[in-house]
Scaffold this motif. Structure first.
Motif, PDB file in Angstrom:
ATOM      1  N   GLU A  78      68.395   8.487  44.869  1.00 56.35           N
ATOM      2  CA  GLU A  78      67.369   8.975  44.000  1.00 56.35           C
ATOM      3  C   GLU A  78      67.229  10.590  43.976  1.00 56.35           C
ATOM      4  O   GLU A  78      67.027  11.353  43.585  1.00 56.35           O
ATOM      5  N   PHE A  79      67.582  11.052  45.458  1.00 56.54           N
ATOM      6  CA  PHE A  79      67.676  12.562  45.744  1.00 56.54           C
ATOM      7  C   PHE A  79      68.696  13.135  44.834  1.00 56.54           C
ATOM      8  O   PHE A  79      68.179  14.145  44.386  1.00 56.54           O
ATOM      9  N   LYS A  80      69.747  12.468  44.748  1.00 59.49           N
ATOM     10  CA  LYS A  80      71.023  12.868  43.916  1.00 59.49           C
ATOM     11  C   LYS A  80      70.446  13.241  42.525  1.00 59.49           C
ATOM     12  O   LYS A  80      70.811  14.147  41.917  1.00 59.49           O
ATOM     13  N   LEU A  81      69.831  12.198  42.009  1.00 59.02           N
ATOM     14  CA  LEU A  81      69.362  12.276  40.463  1.00 59.02           C
ATOM     15  C   LEU A  81      68.354  13.286  40.402  1.00 59.02           C
ATOM     16  O   LEU A  81      68.590  14.076  39.425  1.00 59.02           O
ATOM     17  N   PHE A  82      67.378  13.571  41.504  1.00 60.76           N
ATOM     18  CA  PHE A  82      66.531  14.555  41.411  1.00 60.76           C
ATOM     19  C   PHE A  82      67.244  16.133  41.080  1.00 60.76           C
ATOM     20  O   PHE A  82      66.876  16.828  40.484  1.00 60.76           O
ATOM     21  N   VAL A  83      68.157  16.123  42.233  1.00 61.39           N
ATOM     22  CA  VAL A  83      68.800  17.469  42.213  1.00 61.39           C
ATOM     23  C   VAL A  83      69.409  17.805  40.928  1.00 61.39           C
ATOM     24  O   VAL A  83      69.600  18.884  40.209  1.00 61.39           O
ATOM     25  N   GLU A  84      70.222  16.834  40.373  1.00 56.55           N
ATOM     26  CA  GLU A  84      71.011  16.877  38.935  1.00 56.55           C
ATOM     27  C   GLU A  84      70.162  17.345  37.898  1.00 56.55           C
ATOM     28  O   GLU A  84      70.443  17.993  36.999  1.00 56.55           O
ATOM     29  N   SER A  85      69.022  16.383  37.929  1.00 55.75           N
ATOM     30  CA  SER A  85      67.741  16.692  36.772  1.00 55.75           C
ATOM     31  C   SER A  85      67.405  18.207  36.850  1.00 55.75           C
ATOM     32  O   SER A  85      67.136  18.891  36.015  1.00 55.75           O
ATOM     33  N   GLN A  86      67.244  18.689  38.252  1.00 51.43           N
ATOM     34  CA  GLN A  86      66.553  20.056  38.352  1.00 51.43           C
ATOM     35  C   GLN A  86      67.660  20.970  37.742  1.00 51.43           C
ATOM     36  O   GLN A  86      67.238  21.807  37.097  1.00 51.43           O
ATOM     37  N   PHE A  87      68.693  20.661  37.944  1.00 50.21           N
ATOM     38  CA  PHE A  87      69.772  21.434  37.641  1.00 50.21           C
ATOM     39  C   PHE A  87      69.772  21.635  36.071  1.00 50.21           C
ATOM     40  O   PHE A  87      69.976  22.696  35.531  1.00 50.21           O
TER      41      PHE A  87
END
Ligand code: 2NL
Length: 341
Positions: free
Chosen positions: A60-69
């Motif tokens: 979930e954290f990975k998806l969050f960072v990617e979407s933030q990018f």
């Protein structure tokens, strides 16, 4: 878990203003030696029974960072120019000017005519531009064989042979008379249509003001005095006025009113066709047949009526040489009236 929550807050607060900062964000969080990879490698130290839960959290954290990018990337590629210097908005610059409009010369003159007659107790009446044969022709005593009724002169509506585009605003006056409320004192401004070849002097549509006064004992003297007052208010008093006998099917007797040419002072020029006089309106006593057509007792009531073209009055007032200028929407022409109310 608490650590990841802290990272989330930190990342959500990140902002970038150019491509270099965006790249720095990517390297810091998503790069091969970035935060995400570091936390992933810590998975090895997690106890086997917690592995599943931790894996889910990390994903979930990975998806969050990617979407933030992606959000930051979109923000950059939007409307902002790449060069950081241009992207700054200088709030001290003057704002975008909103151009101020002006009234159309036809409206200026129409309003002036309305206000002059308003002072004499005339109310404004309006009606439809698509009329029927009765209100435009028959009620006005326009005979069956009159040229105005011809297809050559009037626009008819295919859908119904009884319908047409009004050729004068007299039709509005007929509608008012039919209401049966007397005495009646009205003016009817509005657009009218004629099937004409367009030239400097004629158009297939133009604007008219017609007037009507019906009461007991209205005389031709009342008509003359009303129109004298009107032309003086409209043009001043530095000219002569004359009435000529004329003919209209809806008035008897009928007359046309001329004023001495305002351009040459009566000497003779192009505007007055070297006669020294310009025609400004037609008028007369309402024909008894017209009154009876509207169920008004012509033994008890009399009235006068008049009609004028607003384009013509405007051309005289402002020395406009070509009537087509009124409908071309050319700002070079229209801007000349900015200060004229
Ligand atoms: C012109 C002449 C005129 C009228 C219009 C009128 C209306 C009714 C009854 C009788 Cl309901 N007359 N109107 C009368 C005389 C002249 O217009 O040259 N117009 C541009």
């Amino acid at each position: 878990m608490a650590q990841i929550e802290k990272y989330r807050k930190e990342i959500a607060a990140e902002s970038v203003t150019n491509k270099d900062e965006l790249e720095a964000f990517r390297i810091k969080y998503l790069g091969t030696k970035g935060l995400l990879k570091t936390i992933m490698s810590e998975m090895r130290t997690v106890a086997p029974d917690k592995k599943k839960e931790a894996g889910q959290l990390l994903n979930e954290f990975k998806l969050f960072v990617e979407s933030q990018f992606e959000i930051l990337q979109e923000g950059l590629s939007g409307s902002k120019p790449e060069n950081n210097d241009i992207a700054q908005i200088d709030v001290t610059l003057p704002g975008t000017a909103l151009p101020l409009g002006s009234r159309h010369p036809i409206s200026i003159v129409q309003n002036k005519i309305i206000s002059i007659f308003h002072r004499l107790g005339f109310a404004v009446a309006e009606g439809p531009e698509i009329e029927d044969d009765w209100h435009n022709f028959t009620a006005l005593n326009l005979p069956e064989n009159h040229p105005a009724r011809d297809m050559q002169d009037t626009f008819y509506i295919n859908q119904n042979p009884d319908w047409l585009l009004r050729t004068h605003t007299s039709s509005v006056q007929i509608r008012e008379m039919e209401k049966g409320v007397l005495p009646l004192r009205i003016i009817c401004p509005g657009r009218v249509y004629r099937n004409e070849t367009i030239s400097a002097r004629a158009h297939c549509f133009f604007n008219q003001v017609e007037g009507l006064y019906i009461a007991e004992n209205v005389s031709f003297a009342d008509l003359k005095q009303t129109l004298y007052f009107f032309v003086q208010e409209m043009f001043g008093s530095d000219f002569k006025v004359r009435f000529r006998p004329s003919y209209f099917p809806f008035t008897e007797p009928s007359a046309e009113m001329d004023i001495s040419c305002l351009i040459c002072g009566g000497e003779g020029c192009n505007v007055c066709k070297k006669t020294g006089w310009v025609e400004i309106l037609g008028c007369g006593m309402v024909h008894p047949t017209v009154l009876e057509n509207c169920k008004i007792d012509s033994n008890k009531y009399t009235g006068f009526a008049f009609g004028m073209g607003i384009e013509r009055i405007t051309m005289l007032s402002y020395q406009v040489k070509d009537l087509r200028l009124f409908s071309e929407n050319d700002l070079r022409f229209l801007k000349q009236f900015t200060s004229a109310i």
